[in-house]
Motif scaffolding. Structure first.
Motif, PDB file in Angstrom:
ATOM      1  N   LEU A   1       0.865  -1.185   0.000  1.00  0.00           N
ATOM      2  CA  LEU A   1       0.000   0.000   0.000  1.00  0.00           C
ATOM      3  C   LEU A   1       0.898   1.231   0.000  1.00  0.00           C
ATOM      4  N   PRO A   2       0.905   2.004  -1.077  1.00  0.00           N
ATOM      5  CA  PRO A   2       0.243   1.730  -2.353  1.00  0.00           C
ATOM      6  C   PRO A   2       0.988   0.648  -3.121  1.00  0.00           C
ATOM      7  N   PRO A   3       0.429   0.159  -4.259  1.00  0.00           N
ATOM      8  CA  PRO A   3       1.094  -0.906  -5.012  1.00  0.00           C
ATOM      9  C   PRO A   3       2.490  -0.460  -5.435  1.00  0.00           C
ATOM     10  N   PRO A   4       3.452  -1.411  -5.468  1.00  0.00           N
ATOM     11  CA  PRO A   4       4.834  -1.049  -5.797  1.00  0.00           C
ATOM     12  C   PRO A   4       5.031  -0.816  -7.295  1.00  0.00           C
ATOM     13  N   ILE A   5       6.165  -0.203  -7.631  1.00  0.00           N
ATOM     14  CA  ILE A   5       6.591  -0.019  -9.015  1.00  0.00           C
ATOM     15  C   ILE A   5       7.541  -1.173  -9.361  1.00  0.00           C
ATOM     16  N   ILE A   6       7.277  -1.877 -10.486  1.00  0.00           N
ATOM     17  CA  ILE A   6       7.997  -3.092 -10.843  1.00  0.00           C
ATOM     18  C   ILE A   6       8.996  -2.783 -11.953  1.00  0.00           C
ATOM     19  N   PHE A   7      10.191  -3.340 -11.865  1.00  0.00           N
ATOM     20  CA  PHE A   7      11.166  -3.279 -12.948  1.00  0.00           C
ATOM     21  C   PHE A   7      12.108  -4.482 -12.823  1.00  0.00           C
ATOM     22  N   TRP A   8      12.672  -4.886 -13.970  1.00  0.00           N
ATOM     23  CA  TRP A   8      13.556  -6.063 -14.040  1.00  0.00           C
ATOM     24  C   TRP A   8      15.000  -5.590 -14.232  1.00  0.00           C
ATOM     25  N   MET A   9      15.922  -6.196 -13.443  1.00  0.00           N
ATOM     26  CA  MET A   9      17.341  -5.860 -13.531  1.00  0.00           C
ATOM     27  C   MET A   9      18.168  -7.135 -13.388  1.00  0.00           C
ATOM     28  N   ASP A  10      19.470  -6.990 -13.590  1.00  0.00           N
ATOM     29  CA  ASP A  10      20.369  -8.124 -13.390  1.00  0.00           C
ATOM     30  C   ASP A  10      21.155  -7.937 -12.101  1.00  0.00           C
ATOM     31  N   ASN A  11      22.110  -8.840 -11.878  1.00  0.00           N
ATOM     32  CA  ASN A  11      22.889  -8.767 -10.635  1.00  0.00           C
ATOM     33  C   ASN A  11      23.704  -7.489 -10.528  1.00  0.00           C
ATOM     34  N   ALA A  12      24.043  -6.897 -11.665  1.00  0.00           N
ATOM     35  CA  ALA A  12      24.840  -5.662 -11.662  1.00  0.00           C
ATOM     36  C   ALA A  12      23.965  -4.421 -11.570  1.00  0.00           C
ATOM     37  N   PHE A  13      22.684  -4.623 -11.242  1.00  0.00           N
ATOM     38  CA  PHE A  13      21.716  -3.521 -11.121  1.00  0.00           C
ATOM     39  C   PHE A  13      21.591  -2.730 -12.420  1.00  0.00           C
ATOM     40  N   GLN A  14      21.684  -3.416 -13.532  1.00  0.00           N
ATOM     41  CA  GLN A  14      21.461  -2.826 -14.837  1.00  0.00           C
ATOM     42  C   GLN A  14      20.105  -3.287 -15.362  1.00  0.00           C
ATOM     43  N   ARG A  15      19.343  -2.328 -15.867  1.00  0.00           N
ATOM     44  CA  ARG A  15      18.019  -2.694 -16.400  1.00  0.00           C
ATOM     45  C   ARG A  15      18.188  -3.636 -17.584  1.00  0.00           C
ATOM     46  N   LEU A  16      17.322  -4.628 -17.632  1.00  0.00           N
ATOM     47  CA  LEU A  16      17.346  -5.569 -18.740  1.00  0.00           C
ATOM     48  C   LEU A  16      16.786  -4.887 -19.979  1.00  0.00           C
ATOM     49  N   PRO A  17      17.463  -5.039 -21.099  1.00  0.00           N
ATOM     50  CA  PRO A  17      16.955  -4.376 -22.315  1.00  0.00           C
ATOM     51  C   PRO A  17      15.627  -4.977 -22.750  1.00  0.00           C
ATOM     52  N   GLN A  18      14.719  -4.098 -23.252  1.00  0.00           N
ATOM     53  CA  GLN A  18      13.411  -4.538 -23.732  1.00  0.00           C
ATOM     54  C   GLN A  18      13.222  -4.065 -25.164  1.00  0.00           C
ATOM     55  N   SER A  19      12.356  -4.788 -25.886  1.00  0.00           N
ATOM     56  CA  SER A  19      12.148  -4.516 -27.308  1.00  0.00           C
ATOM     57  C   SER A  19      10.773  -5.015 -27.696  1.00  0.00           C
ATOM     58  N   GLU A  20      10.499  -5.006 -29.005  1.00  0.00           N
ATOM     59  CA  GLU A  20       9.221  -5.561 -29.465  1.00  0.00           C
ATOM     60  C   GLU A  20       9.128  -7.041 -29.119  1.00  0.00           C
ATOM     61  N   ARG A  21      10.269  -7.714 -28.982  1.00  0.00           N
ATOM     62  CA  ARG A  21      10.275  -9.157 -28.685  1.00  0.00           C
ATOM     63  C   ARG A  21      10.182  -9.429 -27.192  1.00  0.00           C
ATOM     64  N   VAL A  22      10.869  -8.612 -26.377  1.00  0.00           N
ATOM     65  CA  VAL A  22      10.911  -8.814 -24.926  1.00  0.00           C
ATOM     66  C   VAL A  22      10.411  -7.540 -24.253  1.00  0.00           C
ATOM     67  N   SER A  23       9.373  -7.679 -23.415  1.00  0.00           N
ATOM     68  CA  SER A  23       8.847  -6.487 -22.751  1.00  0.00           C
ATOM     69  C   SER A  23       8.145  -6.876 -21.472  1.00  0.00           C
ATOM     70  N   GLN A  24       8.016  -5.891 -20.598  1.00  0.00           N
ATOM     71  CA  GLN A  24       7.347  -6.076 -19.313  1.00  0.00           C
ATOM     72  C   GLN A  24       5.879  -5.735 -19.444  1.00  0.00           C
ATOM     73  N   GLY A  25       4.996  -6.570 -18.893  1.00  0.00           N
ATOM     74  CA  GLY A  25       3.561  -6.313 -18.928  1.00  0.00           C
ATOM     75  C   GLY A  25       3.123  -5.412 -17.800  1.00  0.00           C
ATOM     76  N   LEU A  26       1.851  -5.012 -17.857  1.00  0.00           N
ATOM     77  CA  LEU A  26       1.313  -4.126 -16.818  1.00  0.00           C
ATOM     78  C   LEU A  26       1.319  -4.797 -15.457  1.00  0.00           C
ATOM     79  N   ASN A  27       1.220  -6.156 -15.435  1.00  0.00           N
ATOM     80  CA  ASN A  27       1.214  -6.859 -14.145  1.00  0.00           C
ATOM     81  C   ASN A  27       2.606  -7.117 -13.612  1.00  0.00           C
ATOM     82  N   GLY A  28       3.645  -6.686 -14.331  1.00  0.00           N
ATOM     83  CA  GLY A  28       5.014  -6.853 -13.876  1.00  0.00           C
ATOM     84  C   GLY A  28       5.726  -8.049 -14.453  1.00  0.00           C
ATOM     85  N   ASP A  29       5.024  -8.972 -15.098  1.00  0.00           N
ATOM     86  CA  ASP A  29       5.663 -10.143 -15.684  1.00  0.00           C
ATOM     87  C   ASP A  29       6.482  -9.741 -16.893  1.00  0.00           C
TER      88      ASP A  29
END
Length: 1253
Positions: free
Chosen positions: A168-196
């Motif tokens: 409360l409130p709902p958290p903000i979701i993001f995907w990273m690696d062990n080096a705390f670098q955001r994982l690259p996203q594209s038309e092929r790989v992307s994060q959904g609204l539910n965080g998956d």
């Protein structure tokens, strides 16, 4: 059906009642006034409805309010009283309702979860806050789970689930690696609204062991991570090698190569789904598909278009985002995933609901005792919200009763309020998606008038300019404002003044005589107050001798004059400018009192010099040009204009610029000072040359800025001190490339020509501005304040477009955008227009007429509701006409008169009415289309007035002792005639008037025989009619009785006994009534027409007297406005003039004339002013023209009298018989005129009326 009719009828009556309500008072924003007025509480600041707090910090729940007296505060928690005194962790800020809950010193935020509400209360009511829901923020830990490695074949789809903890409130979701670098996203790989994390198809490079989902909780500023997820992708080659190593040669083996697959939706699942969103929120729709090659997502709305300017695509078009959604955005949205092998789609049915939102929030009312008012609370939503009312925080159904209050749904109607009616009302509008709460107070004030403008404030203006005199005021009931000039002046009225609703008096064109003291009076039923302000009108500042154009040789001296005339009380300042800038800081420039002198002039001094005169009230300026030329040449040198330039060349051609070069011509002994470059647009305006730029005379190249789609030609003109050269030959042509328009049409307007259309007009772009071929316009419009989409059309290169089928007179937002074959101009600005007007629908109501006097009436009416005007309100027209005269009862041709009153006025004056008449009138509202229906005819009558003079007076049938008088009734009786007044008196040879006799005659008479008059005597008659109001203007005639040829007259009865009795006898035709006798009353003496002719130190006073002879007069005088006793001067004899001497020059005097022996008998006062004092000089009266003329006239008069006496004496000597007859004549019948010109004794008069009484 009957129920609906009853409801509509009640609503119609309610609307009619609301239209007739008196508007509430406006309280001025005066700090001192606001501190003194009582006012119910008003919530000024409060915490949000849904208040999420940091559990580690103190909780502050805001509640601030204002009121007079200052309000006290209390709180409820979960619907019951919250006693903060019993909780040591809770305190309330001083002079505030804000709560502070101490968490940092041992308190727990979870213990204070709940619904809080604040109440602010004083003696005039109670205001309440929203329900404030307090919830502490939560950031729970991730649940422990065992994650298996994901082994995926190349080309398959994959979903990595995040499943964050519920916070409360709902958290903000993001995907990273062990080096705390955001994982690259594209038309092929992307994060959904539910965080998956979704993979449309996996590739070998997706293999890794550190896919980590992070959840960030902003309130607690913490970040939590899920255990790393491992993904291993098997390529087809490696998979085949593994299979081959584990099978014998005889086995059939080999994995299939990577195969392409048509799209399949990973989310949402199925073919359809539903989505509910609230109005005003952001709508997010998502479609993520699997497939190889990677599918492309496209969005459409079935049966419509996606809303322009509010639609955005995110996450590589996998997410459709529509901001500020409305009910119009409901519908079916289809996402289509497509690759080279096929497509898949999903339909999301969107329903837009709405939490309550305001249409009309209730507003505070300030009323006077006895006034009416309304509180209106209108809200909308989906579903429709329920409206409920509270009074001082209590449901109105159980609140104390108030007889002045009536609740009708979303409206509370107040009638005849009293001070006890003051309260704070709350309106609650709620549905399943939320609620709105608004406080609005009703403050009933009874306040005497107050004037807020400072006393004796001084206003100074320049003559012939407007003067605005302030009179800011407040009172309850609203005071009436009147203005007076001077301490005892009359009320200001007329077209030369404008009276504003805020009390300001405007004099549109102030003159010098407008100066003085002005008094503003504010009054209501509780009192009266006045304030004086001063106005000074100053003479304008003028430059009576302006600087003149000068041509000066180098190293010479020049002077510019600037002589001014100004008001003696204003201090002017004179500033000199050169070319609109400050003068050079050079000793050669000498600024005098009224001139500017430049010594040792150089070429740099060439320019425009401006003299500016400033006072505190006005400013004037004048300019002159100084041209500096060379010293006179020797006779062999000839100065002339330069020769034109030549060899023009264009280089460096770009889309928006080009370089032009030329060769100068001969300067002809006068250096070229500058070059003027002109251009011709051969595409749009061939043959027309326009100014492009200027460059110094030392420059022969210039970089020129160009516009698109113009066929340029250039020419150059050289300029020296002598003048301009002829233009050069044109350069070669250069056609610039086309481009989008840089600008949009100007002067965009929307004005309807018919009730159902909107005519949109604009000023078209020129060909030069078009920037390209195919100039068109995109015309867009939508109704203002209505949640509509823009409607647009593209029209040819015209300047008008007509929108048909519009509602009558509603505002529209309009914009016109230019475009050509290459594209659109920048987004245009919006303007507001109105569709066409129609005739007003209703007539003004409550028309009332107040008759002020017999010729003037004031008409009042109620304004019509603005929505029924159906156009721009221009004013009201009053039609009025005379129906008949009440005295004659005869109708005549009806001539209607029309008076127009501009603006939203509610009254007007009807001048020029005829007394004692019946009139009708009606009132109509006027807009730009015409007049609305007329109000019902209102009948009113004017009272009686004084009549006009009798239509004629004829005197006939003269005899020795009688005259017959005939007259006509007044053309305009202006009432019921009560009588006629006849006055007459004899006139002697010197035109002196004898005693005046007055007779009252009944109104039904039209002739009269006046008997017992003196023979051979001239009489002057004064005749007028009377009504109950007074006497009208009189008509005069003169007549003479016949001379006694026989020299014998019968003696009149009662002769020599003073005033006579007058006989009113019947005419020969009408003799049925016995004659009646009336006593003639003596005329009361009077002094009138006092006139003065004043000089420096004396004044001639003259007057007219009516009354007994041998009266001694006196003159009283004194300084006007002084309280000193009157000074008295005795007049010798019975003269009707007197000279006052020893007066003070330039002084106003008052004067009056009285008669000795007649107690209290004086004339009215007259005021005169002596002339101003002149230079002392000795004047010999004997040399003055007026004195010489007067002496000559006296000498001539004496000579004429001597001649007349001599002739009469000689005549008497020739007729001795006449002397004998005169000697024996009866003294009773002596003629009225004696030889000395004086009047004899009064005689008896009788007259015979022509009709019985």
């Amino acid at each position: 059906m009957m129920k609906k009719k009853i409801m509509s009828a009640s609503k119609a009556s309610l609307v009619l009642l609301l239209c007739q309500m008196v508007s509430a008072l406006d309280v001025p924003l005066d700090s001192k006034l606001l501190e003194e007025l009582s006012q119910p509480p008003t919530i000024t600041q409060q915490s949000p409805k849904d208040y999420i707090v940091d559990p580690r910090e103190n909780i502050v729940i805001q509640c601030e309010a204002k009121g007079k007296p200052p309000p006290s505060f209390s709180w409820t928690r979960n619907g019951t009283h919250f006693d903060i005194d019993k909780d040591a962790q809770v305190t309330m800020k001083p002079n505030s309702g804000t709560l502070v809950i101490n968490i940092m010193n041992g308190g727990k935020a979870e213990a204070y979860e709940g619904v809080y509400q604040c109440t602010a209360r004083n003696e005039r009511g109670a205001a309440i806050s929203n329900n404030i829901v307090i919830r502490p923020s939560r950031s729970p830990l991730w649940t422990k789970e065992k994650l298996e490695p994901n082994q995926v074949r190349e080309g398959d789809s994959l979903v990595l689930h995040c499943r964050p903890p519920v916070g409360l409130p709902p958290p903000i979701i993001f995907w990273m690696d062990n080096a705390f670098q955001r994982l690259p996203q594209s038309e092929r790989v992307s994060q959904g609204l539910n965080g998956d994390l979704y993979f449309s198809n996996v590739q070998p490079e997706d293999t890794r062991e550190d896919y980590i989902c992070y959840a960030r909780f902003n309130h607690t500023q913490t970040i939590q991570q899920k255990q790393p997820i491992s993904v291993k992708v098997f390529s087809m080659d490696s998979l085949n090698d593994t299979i081959a190593a584990n099978l014998s040669d005889t086995d059939i083996y080999g994995a299939k190569p990577v195969t392409e697959r048509q799209p399949v939706l990973l989310t949402p699942t199925g073919s359809t789904s539903t989505k509910v969103e609230l109005r005003g929120n952001v709508l997010l729709l998502e479609c993520i598909a699997a497939g190889l090659p990677t599918p492309v997502i496209r969005w459409i709305k079935e049966g419509g278009e996606l809303p322009a300017n509010r639609t955005f695509f995110e996450n590589f078009k996998k997410t459709l985002k529509i901001v500020d959604v409305s009910e119009a955005d409901s519908g079916n949205y289809k996402c289509i995933a497509r690759n080279t092998l096929g497509s898949a789609h999903h339909v999301i049915s969107v329903t837009v609901k709405a939490a309550p939102y305001w249409i009309t929030a209730p507003r505070n009312l300030v009323l006077s005792p006895g006034e009416d008012g309304t509180l209106i609370c209108r809200a909308n939503g989906n579903p429709k919200p329920d409206i409920s009312w509270l009074a001082n925080g209590v449901p109105i159904a159980i609140a104390p009763e108030d007889p002045s209050r009536k609740v009708d749904g979303d409206t509370i109607i107040f009638s005849q309020v009293q001070e006890r009616s003051s309260a704070v009302y709350q309106c609650n509008a709620s549905n399943e998606y939320g609620y709105l709460l608004a406080n609005a107070f009703v403050n009933v004030l009874a306040e005497p008038p107050r004037i807020l403008t400072a006393a004796n404030k001084l206003y100074q203006v320049i003559a012939d300019s407007p003067a605005l005199l302030d009179c800011a005021y407040f009172g309850s009931p609203k005071p009436e404002i009147e203005w007076f000039k001077g301490v005892k002046g009359s009320i200001l009225r007329g077209n030369e003044y404008v009276f504003h609703d805020n009390g300001t008096l405007e004099i549109p064109v102030a003159q010098k005589d407008s100066s003085g003291t002005y008094t503003c009076v504010a009054r209501n039923e509780l009192g009266k107050i006045q304030n004086e302000v001063q106005l000074e009108v100053k003479d304008p500042t003028m430059i009576i001798k302006q600087p003149e154009y000068k041509v000066i040789q180098r190293y010479g001296q020049v002077s510019f004059e600037c002589i001014i005339k100004h008001d003696s009380t204003l201090l002017p300042t004179v500033i000199w400018l050169k070319d609109n800038g400050e003068l050079p800081g050079d000793e050669r420039f000498l600024v005098g009192k009224d001139n500017l002198t430049i010594m040792n002039v150089t070429d740099k001094d060439d320019g425009t010099y401006t003299c500016i005169v400033n006072t505190t009230l006005d400013s004037v300026s004048a300019s002159a040009v100084l041209t500096v030329v060379a010293a006179p040449p020797t006779p062999a040198i000839i100065y002339a204009r330069p020769n034109p330039p030549f060899d023009l060349e264009l280089t460096g051609q770009l889309e928006r610029s080009v370089e032009l070069s030329w060769v100068p011509g001969d300067e002809n002994n006068s250096p070229i000072t500058n070059f003027v470059i002109e251009y011709e647009d051969g595409l749009h305006e061939p043959g027309v040359w326009h100014h492009q730029t200027e460059v110094p005379g030392t420059q022969t190249t210039v970089q020129l800025k160009l516009s698109p789609y113009v066929n340029y030609s250039f020419r150059v003109i050289a300029v020296n001190e002598i003048g301009r050269s002829q233009p050069s030959e044109p350069s070669e042509q250069y056609l610039t490339k086309s481009a989008n328009p840089d600008e949009n049409p100007s002067n965009v307007q929307g004005i309807g020509s018919e009730p159902d259309n909107l005519v949109i007009t604009w000023e078209s772009l020129t060909g030069f501005q078009s920037n390209g071929p195919g100039l068109q316009y995109k015309v867009s419009w939508r109704q203002k304040d209505v949640d509509d989409e823009w409607t647009s059309v593209i029209v040819a290169n015209v300047s008008k477009y007509i929108v048909s089928g519009t509602p009558t007179f509603v505002p529209y937002e309009i914009k016109v955008q230019a475009l050509n074959d290459l594209g659109y101009a920048p987004e245009p600005s919006e303007v507001i227009g109105h569709s066409g007007e129609d005739l007003p629908m209703v007539a003004p109501g409550n028309v009332q007429v107040h008759v002020i006097n017999s010729t003037l009436a004031k008409v009042h009416w109620d304004t019509v509701p603005l929505k029924t005007v159906r156009g721009h309100l221009q004013g009201y027209k009053v039609y009025y006409w005379k129906v008949q005269s009440l005295s004659r009862r005869s109708k005549r041709h009806v001539e209607k008169k029309i008076l127009t009153f501009r603006g939203n006025k509610t009254f007007g004056m009807l001048p020029g009415l005829e007394p004692y008449s019946s009139y009708k009138l009606n009132v109509r509202v006027v807009n730009g289309k015409g007049e609305g229906p007329a109000s019902p005819d209102k009948v009113f009558k004017t009272p009686e007035g004084v009549p006009s003079s009798p239509s004629f007076l004829k005197i006939t049938n003269p005899t020795l002792d009688s005259l017959t008088l005939e007259w006509g009734s007044p053309t305009h009786p202006n009432g019921v005639l009560t009588s006629y007044i006849l006055k007459f008196q004899p006139i002697n040879n010197t035109h002196e008037l004898g005693p005046l006799v007055e007779i009252r005659i009944p109104a039904n008479e039209s002739s009269l025989i006046l008997k017992n008059l003196n023979y051979s005597t001239r009489y002057k008659f004064y005749f007028n009619a009377q009504t109950s109001v007074g006497s009208g203007s009189q008509i005069t005639e003169e007549a003479v009785t016949i001379m006694d040829e026989a020299g014998f007259l019968r003696p009149a009865v009662g002769a020599g006994k003073g005033y006579s009795e007058i006989l009113f006898a019947t005419s020969p035709v009408m003799h049925t009534v016995r004659p009646t006798f009336y006593k003639v009353q003596p005329l009361y003496p009077r002094i009138r027409n006092v006139t003065t002719a004043a000089a420096e130190t004396y004044a001639n006073i003259s007057w007219e007297y009516e009354g007994p002879d041998h009266v001694n007069f006196y003159v009283e005088y004194g300084v006007a406005g002084s309280k000193e006793d009157w000074k008295k001067e005795i007049v010798n004899g019975s003269r009707s003039f007197f000279v006052l001497k020893g007066l003070t020059p330039g002084t106003a005097y008052k004067v009056r004339v009285g008669a000795e022996g007649l107690s209290g008998f004086r004339s009215s006062e007259d005021v005169f002013e002596t002339g101003p004092a002149m230079a002392s000089r000795q004047v010999d009266i004997a040399t003055q023209g007026w004195f010489i003329g007067l002496m000559c006239a006296v000498a001539l008069l004496i000579l004429i009298l001597l001649i007349v006496c001599f002739i009469r004496r000689n005549k008497g000597g020739k007729y001795p018989v006449k002397e004998k007859e005169d000697a024996h004549a009866d003294p009773e019948i002596q003629p009225m005129k004696e030889d000395d010109g004086t009047f004899g004794e009064y005689r008896l008069f009788s007259f015979v009326s022509s009709a019985p009484f």
